[in-house]
Design an enzyme around this catalytic site. Structure first.
Site, PDB file in Angstrom:
ATOM      1  CE1 TYR A   1      -4.325  -3.141  -0.079  1.00  0.00           C
ATOM      2  CE2 TYR A   1      -1.955  -2.977  -0.321  1.00  0.00           C
ATOM      3  CZ  TYR A   1      -3.182  -3.344  -0.825  1.00  0.00           C
ATOM      4  OH  TYR A   1      -3.281  -3.899  -2.071  1.00  0.00           O
TER       5      TYR A   1
ATOM      6  CE  LYS B   1      -1.388  -0.935  -3.725  1.00  0.00           C
ATOM      7  NZ  LYS B   1      -0.229  -1.899  -3.883  1.00  0.00           N
TER       8      LYS B   1
END
Ligand code: NDP
Length: 407
Positions: free
Chosen positions: A239, A154
């Site tokens: 996140y 990511k």
């Protein structure tokens, strides 16, 4: 002649034959034991059911930086079904040193210009891309040409257009793609998701998620927009965004953001240092998130529901999670700490992808998960630029994605 000494042997114990509780039994080629503990204590876990080494899913690790060497490669020691079988690196000296540590043969070391050769290595079942964000699209394209499944770090890419292109490439080539959202495989985070969506604590109303850290010198790819795609938001704020969405179980229909970068700090001329953002979900729940490269490390999440709250300390860290749950308990308030045998989140993530490859399953975090976040981050930057909330449900639909809602 050597002198021999006479020993006194221990007296034989009065042996009793082992019981079924002592010896366990074999089920599906694995040894399992009955629970020997009292009902008041947690049962001991069965011995792990490993895949034999020669049948494990082999991964090539691309990009031997801090994450690959500090977390991913060591985590293979805790995987049950996976093993590292190859390295792809721009630096052969480093690659050889790492290969030696992990028992990877020299012929399984590749550089970025020879990625196509991995097609001929049957020991490589998948490639884990751990290079800077801006390089993910070209590295993914090179792997897709070999037909090998891709686990990509990511954020998926720097732009929405690249994320869509990457997903399309994989789909058209029939190549499995998973984005490495490790927290979705981490057991404390999963407990928060289950507890929130299980309904025991009523409906979630508010969620707070923070991911901050102090960033160092300018001469690193994270400070270069072409390589990083932004500042703290795509790197660590992601996140909070992904965590809030998955805890609530919905996609936001509207978002709002403010960004701040200190004047006179050349590191933040082109990227954001700090971003605070809000997500409004269709059920009415609201998330308040914050991320920064200029505040001491903290990585926490709290969910406030009708009948209690859930607090996860170090929610987005590699370890050190602490989960607290508060609710009314008769005539008093009770705050309990949950202790979970969490294991290594990278090992769980890697084994999940291995299982998806072996059993031809869709990963929990496929390419579309990366695209959703890319749409939302694009909207967050637009909001910060215009100073207005931005609708995101229409943007998701425009990209062929049905916004996730809780019925
Ligand atoms: P590092 O800077 O520590 O390492 C990146 C590695 O990529 C380098 O060491 C190098 O390896 C390779 N590389 C290839 N081309 C370049 C280039 N032009 N510039 C810099 N490096 C290059 O980064 P991280 O390991 O921290 O991050 C890598 C990826 O992992 C990123 O996408 C990041 O967002 C993600 N990440 C995810 C985390 C998570 O918790 N899931 C945590 C940290 C990062 P070599 O010399 O072998 O070619």
């Amino acid at each position: 002649m050597p002198r021999t000494r006479s020993h006194t042997l221990p007296a034989p114990v009065r042996s009793s034959p082992p019981t079924a509780l002592d010896i366990g039994k074999v089920e599906n080629d694995h040894v399992v034991f009955e629970n020997w503990r009292g009902a008041a204590d947690l049962p001991q876990q069965d011995p792990p059911a490993f895949t034999p080494p020669d049948q494990r899913t082999g991964f090539a690790i691309m990009g031997l930086g801090r994450l690959a060497l500090g977390e991913i490669l060591p985590a293979f020691a805790e995987t049950l079904h996976s093993k590292p079988t190859a390295l792809i690196s721009g630096h052969p000296d480093k690659a050889r040193a790492v290969a030696k540590q992990y028992g990877i043969p020299d012929h399984a070391i590749y550089d970025y210009s020879s990625i196509r050769r991995i097609a001929d290595n049957p020991e490589i079942d998948a490639v884990y891309i751990v290079t800077p964000n801006g390089l993910h699209p070209e590295h993914l394209a090179a792997v897709v040409a070999t037909g090998k499944p891709v686990l990509c770090e990511k954020p998926m890419s720097n732009t929405l257009e690249d994320a869509i292109l990457m997903d399309t490439l994989c789909r058209e080539a029939g190549v499995k793609l998973m984005i490495a959202y490790r927290c979705q495989y981490e057991k404390y985070n999963r407990a928060v998701i289950d507890l929130t969506q299980g309904g025991q604590l009523g409906k979630p109303r508010l969620i707070e998620a923070t991911n901050t850290q102090m960033q160092g010198p300018a001469d690193q790819w994270r400070m270069k927009p072409g390589m990083a795609g932004g500042g703290s938001l795509p790197d660590i704020g992601l996140y909070c965004l992904n965590g809030a969405r998955n805890v609530i179980g919905e996609d936001p229909e509207e978002v709002f953001a403010w960004t701040f970068s200190p004047t006179g700090d050349s590191r933040y001329t082109d990227i954001d240092e700090t971003t605070a953002f809000m997500l409004r979900f269709p059920s009415g729940a609201i998330a308040n998130c914050a991320t920064s490269y200029g505040a001491h490390e903290s990585k926490d999440m709290r969910v406030r529901l009708e009948n209690g709250w859930i607090s996860l300390e170090n929610a987005f860290a590699y370890q050190g999670q602490r989960l607290f749950v508060a609710r009314r308990d008769g005539d008093h308030e009770s705050v309990s700490e949950w202790r979970i045998d969490a294991g290594n989140q990278f090992a769980l993530e890697i084994d999940h992808f291995a299982d998806c490859i072996r059993n031809n399953r869709e990963p929990r975090t496929p390419g579309s998960e990366g695209i959703r976040d890319q749409i939302l981050m694009t909207a967050l930057y637009e909001s910060a630029r215009t100073g207005r909330p931005v609708r995101t449900d229409t943007a998701l639909r425009a990209r062929g994605l049905t916004p996730k809602t809780v019925s």
